[in-house]
Write an enzyme that holds these catalytic residues in place. Structure first.
Site, PDB file in Angstrom:
ATOM      1  N   PRO A   1       0.818  -1.218   0.000  1.00  0.00           N
ATOM      2  CA  PRO A   1       0.000   0.000   0.000  1.00  0.00           C
ATOM      3  C   PRO A   1       0.846   1.259   0.000  1.00  0.00           C
ATOM      4  O   PRO A   1       0.924   1.988   0.992  1.00  0.00           O
ATOM      5  CB  PRO A   1      -0.813  -0.130   1.288  1.00  0.00           C
ATOM      6  CG  PRO A   1       0.043  -0.956   2.189  1.00  0.00           C
ATOM      7  CD  PRO A   1       0.830  -1.877   1.311  1.00  0.00           C
ATOM      8  N   CYS A   2       1.473   1.526  -1.131  1.00  0.00           N
ATOM      9  CA  CYS A   2       2.400   2.659  -1.262  1.00  0.00           C
ATOM     10  C   CYS A   2       1.753   3.991  -0.926  1.00  0.00           C
ATOM     11  O   CYS A   2       2.437   4.923  -0.527  1.00  0.00           O
ATOM     12  CB  CYS A   2       2.912   2.759  -2.694  1.00  0.00           C
ATOM     13  SG  CYS A   2       3.711   1.282  -3.269  1.00  0.00           S
ATOM     14  N   GLN A   3       0.456   4.081  -1.120  1.00  0.00           N
ATOM     15  CA  GLN A   3      -0.217   5.365  -0.892  1.00  0.00           C
ATOM     16  C   GLN A   3      -0.135   5.789   0.565  1.00  0.00           C
ATOM     17  O   GLN A   3      -0.353   6.939   0.890  1.00  0.00           O
ATOM     18  CB  GLN A   3      -1.685   5.281  -1.329  1.00  0.00           C
ATOM     19  CG  GLN A   3      -2.586   4.453  -0.438  1.00  0.00           C
ATOM     20  CD  GLN A   3      -2.561   2.972  -0.783  1.00  0.00           C
ATOM     21  OE1 GLN A   3      -1.677   2.495  -1.471  1.00  0.00           O
ATOM     22  NE2 GLN A   3      -3.553   2.244  -0.292  1.00  0.00           N
TER      23      GLN A   3
END
Length: 144
Positions: free
Chosen positions: A53-55
DNA sequence: ATATTGACCAGTT
DNA sequence: TAACTGGCCAATA
């Protein structure tokens, strides 16, 4: 697939829905306080199928990444907003509200003892004091 | 095989 | 305040 990148992904996968961590915070957790830039690069290079979940990773001001994937800040904003995180018009999230720090007991589980510590200079001890420093410190305003 | 480049950061000038 | 410096490490060139 480097050990460094994998460790970054392992940490990022632990960030809960609707919370964020900073690049520098992740670097510090890995025992390499000055490797924030490398953390950014690791996320830049993440494979889509890696389920990371890079965000949920932002910069030290809470700012979203200009070079985020293909969609840039707009894409980053959409993905974070989808988790009910408030984002200002200038692409900043309020760290005092959304920044997350893992429980201490997960650290041994993640084997987060300092990475390549012997190759680092010893003037920058990695310890709880330093870690809490990075969350306690009031951040300056994002420069224009 | 070496050099440059970034989703960064903190300290110094 | 703003600009510069050095540090990190994998991917490019």
């Amino acid at each position: 697939m480097s050990e460094f990148n994998d460790k970054v992904y392992e940490i990022v996968r632990r960030i809960p829905y609707g919370r964020v961590m900073t690049y520098g915070q992740i670097a510090a957790l890995m025992g390499i306080p000055r490797a924030a830039r490398a953390v950014g690069w690791a996320l830049h290079a993440v494979a889509p199928e890696a389920q990371v979940p890079c965000q949920r990773v932002v910069n030290r001001y809470g700012g979203l990444a200009a070079g985020y994937g293909w969609g840039g800040q707009l894409a980053h904003r959409l993905e974070l907003a989808a988790e009910a995180v408030e984002i200002s018009d200038d692409f900043i999230v309020d760290l005092s509200k959304y920044q997350w720090w893992p429980e201490e007991n997960v650290l041994p589980e993640l084997q987060l003892s300092p990475y390549k510590r012997d190759e680092l200079d010893r003037n920058l001890p990695v310890n709880e004091e330093r870690l809490s420093y990075s969350t306690r410190r009031s951040k300056p305003k994002m420069p224009r």
